[in-house]
Design an enzyme around this catalytic site. Structure first.
Site, PDB file in Angstrom:
ATOM      1  N   HIS A  17      20.081  23.734  28.154  1.00 57.82           N
ATOM      2  CA  HIS A  17      18.585  22.533  28.786  1.00 57.82           C
ATOM      3  C   HIS A  17      19.247  20.730  29.035  1.00 57.82           C
ATOM      4  CE1 HIS A  17      16.376  24.842  26.044  1.00 57.82           C
ATOM      5  NE2 HIS A  17      16.054  25.173  27.384  1.00 57.82           N
ATOM      6  N   LYS A  41       3.320  30.454  20.219  1.00 53.47           N
ATOM      7  CA  LYS A  41       4.980  31.192  20.494  1.00 53.47           C
ATOM      8  C   LYS A  41       5.349  31.225  19.274  1.00 53.47           C
ATOM      9  CE  LYS A  41       5.534  30.067  25.356  1.00 53.47           C
ATOM     10  NZ  LYS A  41       7.304  29.393  26.361  1.00 53.47           N
ATOM     11  N   ARG A  90      17.900  29.981  36.764  1.00 55.25           N
ATOM     12  CA  ARG A  90      19.266  30.313  36.346  1.00 55.25           C
ATOM     13  C   ARG A  90      19.277  31.870  37.019  1.00 55.25           C
ATOM     14  NH1 ARG A  90      16.854  31.372  29.538  1.00 55.25           N
ATOM     15  NH2 ARG A  90      15.008  31.649  30.882  1.00 55.25           N
ATOM     16  N   SER A 128      17.231  29.738  24.806  1.00 56.61           N
ATOM     17  CA  SER A 128      17.315  29.617  23.352  1.00 56.61           C
ATOM     18  C   SER A 128      17.060  31.027  22.349  1.00 56.61           C
ATOM     19  CB  SER A 128      15.540  28.431  23.363  1.00 56.61           C
ATOM     20  OG  SER A 128      15.295  27.870  23.873  1.00 56.61           O
TER      21      SER A 128
HETATM   22  O1  PNS Z   1      10.834  26.391  27.655  1.00 54.06           O
HETATM   23  P1  PNS Z   1       9.982  27.100  28.286  1.00 54.06           P
HETATM   24  O2  PNS Z   1       9.395  27.668  27.581  1.00 54.06           O
HETATM   25  O3  PNS Z   1      10.294  28.217  29.225  1.00 54.06           O
HETATM   26  O4  PNS Z   1       8.752  26.308  29.122  1.00 54.06           O
HETATM   27  C1  PNS Z   1       7.501  26.999  29.224  1.00 54.06           C
HETATM   28  C2  PNS Z   1       6.636  25.000  30.010  1.00 54.06           C
HETATM   29  C3  PNS Z   1       6.228  24.745  28.262  1.00 54.06           C
HETATM   30  C4  PNS Z   1       7.251  24.546  30.576  1.00 54.06           C
HETATM   31  C5  PNS Z   1       5.385  26.126  30.399  1.00 54.06           C
HETATM   32  O5  PNS Z   1       4.684  27.424  29.153  1.00 54.06           O
HETATM   33  C6  PNS Z   1       3.640  25.265  30.116  1.00 54.06           C
HETATM   34  O6  PNS Z   1       4.043  24.049  30.947  1.00 54.06           O
HETATM   35  N1  PNS Z   1       3.130  25.523  29.477  1.00 54.06           N
HETATM   36  C7  PNS Z   1       1.690  24.211  29.278  1.00 54.06           C
HETATM   37  C8  PNS Z   1       0.753  25.540  29.499  1.00 54.06           C
HETATM   38  C9  PNS Z   1       0.585  25.097  31.121  1.00 54.06           C
HETATM   39  O7  PNS Z   1       0.496  24.194  31.892  1.00 54.06           O
HETATM   40  N2  PNS Z   1       0.971  26.427  31.527  1.00 54.06           N
HETATM   41  C10 PNS Z   1       0.949  26.900  33.792  1.00 54.06           C
HETATM   42  C11 PNS Z   1       0.066  27.202  34.374  1.00 54.06           C
HETATM   43  S1  PNS Z   1      -1.110  28.451  33.918  1.00 54.06           S
END
Ligand code: PNS
Length: 168
Positions: A17, A41, A90, A128
């Site tokens: 990150h 989560k 990744r 993570s």
């Molecule tokens: O670090 P991560 O867990 O891969 O991050 C995922 C994240 C937070 C970017 C994603 O889950 C997100 O944007 N969640 C908010 C809800 C949303 O907008 N979802 C996408 C549209 S379906």
């Protein structure tokens, strides 16, 4: 003013990150690192703890701000007037899901574009989840997270593994 969001769970933040934050901060006027506030989560760290860790490890980057959000990312982008979402790739396995989300977001709001950065090779394996798995067995996480965060991560598992240590 070019403002981008780098969203994620950051539970906990890793060198992968940090690499993404440092590289994307160079491309924009302001980078908002946005932590998803989603208790579904079942995160290891509270949002407050994650904000604090990210604040500490980005204090050398003047154009980086740390915040949290709930709800849809694309709505949060509109709220803070960000026009770019940064995501890291990744491996091919990340691509399919990320592409679907990026396209969905663009349908909802075509003013916001998602930019994918390939993670640096030395962190291509890192997540993570891996950090938590290694830490939960007391393994060495010094290759994965900054030294100043290590104790906070191990402490979580001391409490979990020895519930009798927790005073009522
Ligand atoms: O670090 P991560 O867990 O891969 O991050 C995922 C994240 C937070 C970017 C994603 O889950 C997100 O944007 N969640 C908010 C809800 C949303 O907008 N979802 C996408 C549209 S379906």
């Amino acid at each position: 003013m070019k403002r981008a969001i780098y969203p994620g769970s950051f539970d906990p933040v890793t060198f992968g990150h940090i690499d993404m934050i440092e590289r994307s901060a160079k491309m924009v006027d302001e980078l908002v690192v946005a932590i998803l506030n989603n208790s579904a989560k079942n995160p290891l760290f509270s949002v407050k703890e994650r904000v604090s860790m990210l604040d500490e490890i980005t204090c050398h980057l003047p154009n980086v701000k740390i915040t949290c959000f709930d709800g849809l990312l694309i709505d949060f982008a509109r709220k803070i007037e960000a026009t770019i979402i940064i995501r890291g790739l990744r491996a091919v396995t990340d691509f399919e899901y990320e592409l679907q989300i990026a396209q969905t977001n663009r349908i909802i709001n075509s003013q916001v574009d998602t930019i994918f950065l390939t993670t640096s090779l030395e962190y291509a394996y890192l997540s993570s989840t891996i950090v938590k798995e290694v830490a939960s067995y007391g393994g060495d996480i010094s290759h994965f997270v900054p030294e100043q965060l290590m104790e906070r991560i191990y402490e979580k598992y001391v409490t979990i593994q020895n519930p009798m240590d927790v005073k009522n």
